[in-house]
Design a protein around this motif. Structure first.
Motif, PDB file in Angstrom:
ATOM      1  N   GLU A 278       0.794  -1.193  -0.085  1.00  0.00           N
ATOM      2  CA  GLU A 278       0.096  -0.098  -0.124  1.00  0.00           C
ATOM      3  C   GLU A 278       0.764   1.316  -0.085  1.00  0.00           C
ATOM      4  OE1 GLU A 278      -2.447  -0.652   3.451  1.00  0.00           O
ATOM      5  OE2 GLU A 278      -3.498  -2.208   2.574  1.00  0.00           O
ATOM      6  N   THR A 280       2.613   4.528  -0.426  1.00  0.00           N
ATOM      7  CA  THR A 280       2.204   5.885  -1.254  1.00  0.00           C
ATOM      8  C   THR A 280       3.503   6.685  -1.674  1.00  0.00           C
ATOM      9  OG1 THR A 280       2.181   7.259   0.777  1.00  0.00           O
ATOM     10  CG2 THR A 280       0.335   5.940   0.174  1.00  0.00           C
ATOM     11  N   GLU A 281       3.260   7.618  -2.382  1.00  0.00           N
ATOM     12  CA  GLU A 281       4.545   8.466  -2.939  1.00  0.00           C
ATOM     13  C   GLU A 281       5.134   9.148  -1.621  1.00  0.00           C
ATOM     14  OE1 GLU A 281       6.893   9.880  -5.300  1.00  0.00           O
ATOM     15  OE2 GLU A 281       5.179   8.956  -6.394  1.00  0.00           O
TER      16      GLU A 281
END
Length: 311
Positions: A278, A280-281
């Motif tokens: 999962e 994220t950036e």
């Protein structure tokens, strides 16, 4: 002591002072024996999508074409073996040990720049450049010529005192220096541990790697989708691979590095498999702010983790 011998002594003492584990010296010139081997390797397309390995063929084989007036190649070894591996369970996402901490390009580049400045202070005007996996230099072959080890069946340089968990870098300079003697013997013998352990059959011959099948290539260099033939064979490696090194008997001599910048940050230590899936950036930028892992970008890491999860 001749001037060339004195230069060798200064270079080796400087290398030790800067934290390099080993330093070897070779006379710069054309790598005659390596030329046909490199040509054949490229002709077999073992470089996969790494088209840059076919570029600058002449410079890759002759450092005097890379650095004008070059007389000497100084090869340097810098340890990166960690005191502890990142937490592992059968389904843990894995990173190659060299990527645990700060990008080695930056760490060693600083040391090479300092190295050259010290030599200029000690010896006088020297023209040359430092290289750390950043130009067409056949670093393992030069390290072998400089007496630092031999090329194992997995194509990596092996050293009797510390195995293979180290970075290689070079100073190519226009200074006359007494060279070291190449290691005449191959100490792998009949051992085939690395060949037997490679899950993608990337080691096709003694010292010959089909780069297009190597997990390090598939997770870092390959820009397309990972071919389905490697489904279930990646052993949870999301960036690089240490399998052929982990099984090598010579790596029982590996000792923990002394470079704080190579230690993993707390955020990386705490990443669970769910976190990887999962990611994220924002998390990617925070965890891998100064890491070599940034090379794949977030999209590359997500591709790799998704591929591993779909087995």
């Amino acid at each position: 002591m001749t001037p060339a011998e004195k230069n060798a002594s200064i270079i080796k003492s400087t290398a030790k002072a800067l934290g390099f584990d080993f330093c070897g010296i070779a006379k710069a010139g054309f790598l005659e024996e390596e030329a046909p081997l490199l040509e054949e390797w490229l002709n077999r397309s073992y470089n996969g999508q790494m088209g840059y390995l076919a570029n600058h063929f002449d410079k890759r084989l002759d450092p005097t074409k890379l650095v004008e007036g070059a007389k000497t190649v100084v090869s340097l070894v810098y340890n990166y073996f960690p005191e502890q591996k990142l937490p592992e369970s059968p389904d843990s996402i894995k990173l190659a040990k060299y990527a645990y901490g700060e990008d080695y390009h930056f760490v060693i580049r600083e040391k090479l720049n300092e190295f050259l400045e010290i030599l200029r202070e000690e010896i006088g005007e020297i023209d040359g450049r430092g290289f750390v996996d950043s130009a067409p230099v056949m670093e393992r072959q030069w390290a072998q010529k400089a007496g630092l080890g031999w090329l194992g069946k997995n194509s990596l340089l092996l050293n009797r005192d510390m195995g293979s968990f180290f970075f290689l870098s070079e100073l190519i300079i226009d200074l006359e220096v007494t060279p070291d003697t190449p290691l005449a013997k191959d100490f792998c013998g009949t051992c085939t541990a690395c060949i037997d352990a490679c899950p993608t059959d990337a080691i096709v011959d003694n010292g010959v790697i089909d780069g297009s099948r190597c997990i390090s290539y598939l997770t870092i260099e390959l820009k397309d989708a990972i071919p389905s033939e490697f489904q279930g064979k990646m052993e949870n490696w999301a960036f690089g691979c240490d399998i052929c090194q982990d099984v090598c008997p010579w790596n029982r001599f590996s000792k923990p590095h002394q470079e704080p910048r190579f230690s993993p940050n707390e955020e990386l230590k705490e990443l669970s498999k769910t976190d990887w899936k999962e990611i994220t950036e924002e998390t990617f930028r925070k965890v891998f702010k100064k890491s070599a892992v940034k090379r794949t970008k977030l999209a590359g890491i997500k591709r790799n983790v998704d591929f591993l999860s779909s087995k």
